[in-house]
Design an enzyme around this catalytic site. Structure first.
Site, PDB file in Angstrom:
ATOM      1  N   CYS A  78      33.982  30.667  38.366  1.00  0.00           N
ATOM      2  CA  CYS A  78      33.761  31.383  39.621  1.00  0.00           C
ATOM      3  C   CYS A  78      35.026  32.186  39.927  1.00  0.00           C
ATOM      4  CB  CYS A  78      33.476  30.376  40.723  1.00  0.00           C
ATOM      5  SG  CYS A  78      33.289  31.148  42.327  1.00  0.00           S
ATOM      6  N   CYS A 201      30.621  38.294  44.413  1.00  0.00           N
ATOM      7  CA  CYS A 201      30.712  37.412  43.247  1.00  0.00           C
ATOM      8  C   CYS A 201      31.807  37.969  42.340  1.00  0.00           C
ATOM      9  CB  CYS A 201      29.363  37.386  42.528  1.00  0.00           C
ATOM     10  SG  CYS A 201      29.411  36.451  40.994  1.00  0.00           S
TER      11      CYS A 201
HETATM   12  N1  LIG Z   1      26.889  31.156  40.343  1.00  0.00           N
HETATM   13  C1  LIG Z   1      27.661  31.382  39.172  1.00  0.00           C
HETATM   14  C2  LIG Z   1      29.085  30.889  39.229  1.00  0.00           C
HETATM   15  C3  LIG Z   1      29.817  31.360  40.457  1.00  0.00           C
HETATM   16  C4  LIG Z   1      30.174  32.842  40.466  1.00  0.00           C
HETATM   17  C5  LIG Z   1      31.061  33.158  41.631  1.00  0.00           C
HETATM   18  N2  LIG Z   1      30.551  33.219  42.912  1.00  0.00           N
HETATM   19  C6  LIG Z   1      32.124  34.185  41.328  1.00  0.00           C
HETATM   20  O1  LIG Z   1      32.805  34.611  42.279  1.00  0.00           O
HETATM   21  O2  LIG Z   1      32.364  34.495  40.164  1.00  0.00           O
HETATM   22  C7  LIG Z   1      26.997  30.742  37.943  1.00  0.00           C
HETATM   23  O3  LIG Z   1      26.558  29.580  38.005  1.00  0.00           O
HETATM   24  O4  LIG Z   1      26.950  31.397  36.904  1.00  0.00           O
END
Ligand SMILES: N[C@@H](CCC[C@H](N)C(=O)O)C(=O)O
Length: 262
Positions: A78, A201
């Protein structure tokens, strides 16, 4: 009957992607309790967050990051969470302005100045470009697709269709993109494990910057990405289709701290 737990937590956000953080250097947190993590992340019955992060001891770096999505499951890297844990480690006086820490995808170097965290992401060498989209892994898997009307797109609906339709059980995060000018893109992301749109994200922002460069939408290796929760920057070096020194840069800050009994 289960004994009640009293948990001291910190809540951080990075461009609106929000996380519950625990200082788990004493290993008190029940790491396999998926329903506890999902409960803590629940916005009505718990504290509320897109994910939960444990800061733990690590033998050869400053600390270790353990990341869970809001569905309660541990997941891949993340980027915004990585920036938040750096701000958290600084707050706990574990680090000063520079750090190396361990995450699920390896060692990350980061620096912090005020609330701005610069996080080095993994090198990327495999960008799969199809007619309508690209797919790449920036620590987490990302689908990147240019769209014509980003503001009115039903991200929840269209994101779920792609996440399950193209990528099956394993799934992918899905980023919809619009180009604003030469080096600036606007994005909206459907996140796997949250199963909905988040305000930002970090691995998605990184994926968009690299995919747009690879697909010759920009010549710049210093990209601005506008998310619903604010602006992030991605700087990188490129040689052919190999991307190194990938830096994700932006704000990460403490929202509040508290305790919850559960
Ligand atoms: N939900 C994603 C991992 C988290 C991504 C995140 N919010 C970021 O900032 O990169 C997954 O399970 O692939």
């Amino acid at each position: 009957m289960k004994a009640k737990l009293e948990l001291n937590f910190y809540k951080y956000q990075g461009t609106g992607n929000d996380f519950i953080l625990f200082d788990n250097r004493s290993n008190f947190f029940p790491k396999e309790d998926t329903s506890l993590v999902a409960f803590l992340c629940d916005r009505r019955f718990g504290i509320g967050a897109d994910g939960l992060i444990l800061l733990e001891n690590h033998e050869s770096s400053d600390f270790k990051m353990v990341y869970y999505n809001s569905d309660g499951n541990q997941s891949t890297m993340c980027g915004n969470g990585g920036r938040c844990i750096v701000a958290f480690a600084k707050n706990l006086n574990i680090i000063d302005s520079e750090t190396n820490f361990m995450a699920v995808d390896g060692i990350h170097h980061a620096s912090i100045e005020g609330t701005i965290v610069k996080l080095q992401m993994i090198d990327v060498s495999d960008i799969q470009s199809r007619e309508k989209y690209s797919f790449l892994n920036t620590g987490s898997p990302h689908h990147v697709q240019l769209v014509s009307d980003l503001d009115n797109l039903e991200v929840q609906l269209e994101g779920a269709k792609i996440r399950y339709g193209i990528y099956g059980k394993e799934g992918s995060n899905v980023n919809f993109v619009s180009q604003l000018n030469d080096d600036t893109f606007s994005i909206r992301t459907y996140e796997r494990g949250v199963e909905g749109e988040t305000l930002s994200c970090g691995t998605g922002v990184t994926a968009v910057a690299l995919a747009m460069f690879q697909n010759q939408k920009t010549k710049s290796n210093q990209i601005k990405v506008v998310t619903k929760g604010g602006e992030l920057r991605v700087n990188f070096s490129s040689k052919g289709s190999v991307y190194t020194n990938v830096q994700l840069i932006g704000d990460a800050s403490l929202v509040f701290k508290g305790s919850i009994s559960c």
